[in-house]
Each structure stands twice: as structure tokens, then as C-alpha cells.
Design an enzyme around this catalytic site. Sequence first.
Site, PDB file in Angstrom:
ATOM      1  CG  ASP A 152      -0.364   0.158   2.223  1.00  0.00           C
ATOM      2  OD1 ASP A 152       0.917   0.156   2.490  1.00  0.00           O
ATOM      3  OD2 ASP A 152      -1.185   0.296   3.480  1.00  0.00           O
ATOM      4  CB  SER A 153       4.640   1.997  -0.521  1.00  0.00           C
ATOM      5  OG  SER A 153       4.926   0.728  -1.388  1.00  0.00           O
TER       6      SER A 153
ATOM      7  CG  ASP B 182       0.196  -3.989   2.277  1.00  0.00           C
ATOM      8  OD1 ASP B 182       0.522  -4.576   3.384  1.00  0.00           O
ATOM      9  OD2 ASP B 182       1.337  -3.091   1.901  1.00  0.00           O
TER      10      ASP B 182
ATOM     11  CE  LYS C 181       2.757  -6.062   3.731  1.00  0.00           C
ATOM     12  NZ  LYS C 181       2.702  -4.564   4.436  1.00  0.00           N
TER      13      LYS C 181
ATOM     14  CD  GLU D 175       0.668  -1.332   7.741  1.00  0.00           C
ATOM     15  OE1 GLU D 175      -0.022  -0.514   9.564  1.00  0.00           O
ATOM     16  OE2 GLU D 175       1.171  -0.952   7.128  1.00  0.00           O
TER      17      GLU D 175
ATOM     18  CD  GLU E 107       7.583   0.008   7.429  1.00  0.00           C
ATOM     19  OE1 GLU E 107       6.651  -0.769   7.030  1.00  0.00           O
ATOM     20  OE2 GLU E 107       7.791   0.714   7.180  1.00  0.00           O
TER      21      GLU E 107
HETATM   22  O1  KIV Z   1       3.666  -0.977   1.497  1.00  0.00           O
HETATM   23  C1  KIV Z   1       5.008  -1.629   1.269  1.00  0.00           C
HETATM   24  O2  KIV Z   1       5.668  -0.940   0.577  1.00  0.00           O
HETATM   25  C2  KIV Z   1       5.333  -2.339   2.374  1.00  0.00           C
HETATM   26  C3  KIV Z   1       6.968  -2.124   3.063  1.00  0.00           C
HETATM   27  C4  KIV Z   1       7.210  -1.886   4.353  1.00  0.00           C
HETATM   28  C5  KIV Z   1       7.622  -3.902   2.592  1.00  0.00           C
HETATM   29  O3  KIV Z   1       4.474  -2.936   3.748  1.00  0.00           O
END
Ligand code: KIV
Length: 272
Positions: free
Chosen positions: A52-53, A91, A120, A122, A189
Site C-alpha cells: 500500500d506504499s 497488502d 499481508k 499490519e 519494519e
Molecule cells: O507497503 C509497503 O511497501 C510495505 C513495505 C514496508 C514493505 O509494507
Amino acid sequence: MSVHAQQPAKITVRSLQASKQAGDKIACLTAYDASFAHVLDRAGVDLVLVGDSLGMVVQGQQTTLSVSVADMLYHCKAVSRGLSRSMLMADMPFLSYTSPQQALQHAGHFMKQANAQMVKLEGGAEQAEIVASLARNGIPVCAHLGLQPQRVHKLGGYYVQGREQAAAEAMLREAQQLEQAGADLILLECVPASLAEAITRALYIPVIGIGAGAGCDGQILVLYDILGISMGRIPKFSQDFLAETGSVEAAVKAYVEAVKNGTFPGTQHVFS
Ligand code: KIV
């Protein structure tokens, strides 16, 4: 000979696990489109994260919070078309996994529509029930601990996590709880290198790090950072591999090689 015999074997949760057992480092990068995904796949990147970056590096937002499930699906579908060997991890964006039912529905979209092999999310022990529900339904999960960018406003900024002893002990405990709940991978992270190494040793499942030192089972970075494309400063834990090599393909290969032979991250990339 079948055509399949000539294809490099697809990376799976089993091969990631085997890499950890063998002590072979796992090289991971983010990607957001098919063309870069293809370069990463050919360069030997084991796992490609549609992070989600993308809210920041593609959409130009200040944080990742505004990224939607639809945005993520669009980019995951594109990336999946560029991959043949690398594993694809999607993500889960902010507030897309606030209950087991909601998480299952959205993770299902990533798996069914965008060919993701893992999602993924968080969070720590508070996500154990969601991780268990996804695992029960056959969805591999990576749990993202340490600095969690989706909580930037709660944290009051982007800071190294786990420096105090109580916080370090809690992170280790939570990583173990997430493993027990059925997580297949942990991402750490911005965590002190000694803590990341202790968590990596304590877990059976692989641990990949970003700003977490060389003691993890693998490394992940944001693609644009290793290509020196940054709207601000390149983070301390990253490195501009393009400046050293001169082409995108060579930069990605150099990153993979440096992760595999243990020369990246170096001491200058690490937090204590
Ligand atoms: O969204 C992203 O790019 C991440 C990085 C910290 C790997 O979660």
C-alpha cells in the site's frame, strides 16, 4: 521434455520455509505494475509485494491511509501478469480487515481476482483472530510488526519500534502468537537489529525485514528506493542500487545478490 520442466519453480510458502531451514536468504521487493514485476521476476526476486506504499510512491499521497481495496486489486492484477516464478503478496489496505468476515471477503478478492498467493496485514496479537480465520480458509498471511505505517497517526510519526525492553518483549510475544494463529510469514519494519534477530531465531516461520538488520531470514525494500526515485530522502535502511549499476535490471540483480550473499543490509542501514 515437458515445457513446464524448463520453467523455474514457482515460489510457495513451502519453498520460503525451506529457504529458512537451509539458511538461504529470501529477497523481496515491492512492485506496482506488470513491466517492473517482469524485471523483478527475471532478476530472481523471491517475493513481490504489491504494497500500500503505492499510495505514496505512485499516487503521491502523504500516507498510505487513502489506498482502497479497488486500488490494490488494480495494481495486484497488473503485477500478477508480470510474474511467473516470484510469489505475489498483496497488502490489505487500511480498515479493510477490521473483522474476520471483512478480512476474509477482501483477502478472497486478492486471491480469486488478482492471483495473490499471500496477503499481508499490519498489527500484532490483536490480529490473531483474523489471521486464524484466514489461515482456516486456506489464505496464507504475512503479519507486519514493528513500524506499522497504517497507524502513523496513532504512533505520532514514523519511528523505530521496540527499543524499550517492555516493547521488545511484547513484540517477540506477539510474533509468536501470530505464528501460532497460523501466519506463514512475519515482516518486521524499523526494529532494532538485535530484536529482529531474536524474533527470527525464536520463530519457525520465515521473518523478512525492512530496516531490521541482517539477522532476518530475508529482506524487503520499496522498489523506487533502490532505483533512487524518491520524493524525499532515501530512507537510512535502503540503498540506491541503480546509481551503482546503471540499469534497472542490473540494480535489481545487484540487490538480490547483496541480500543472498549477506552484504545487504550493512551496518549503516541498521537501527540499534
Ligand atoms: O507497503 C509497503 O511497501 C510495505 C513495505 C514496508 C514493505 O509494507
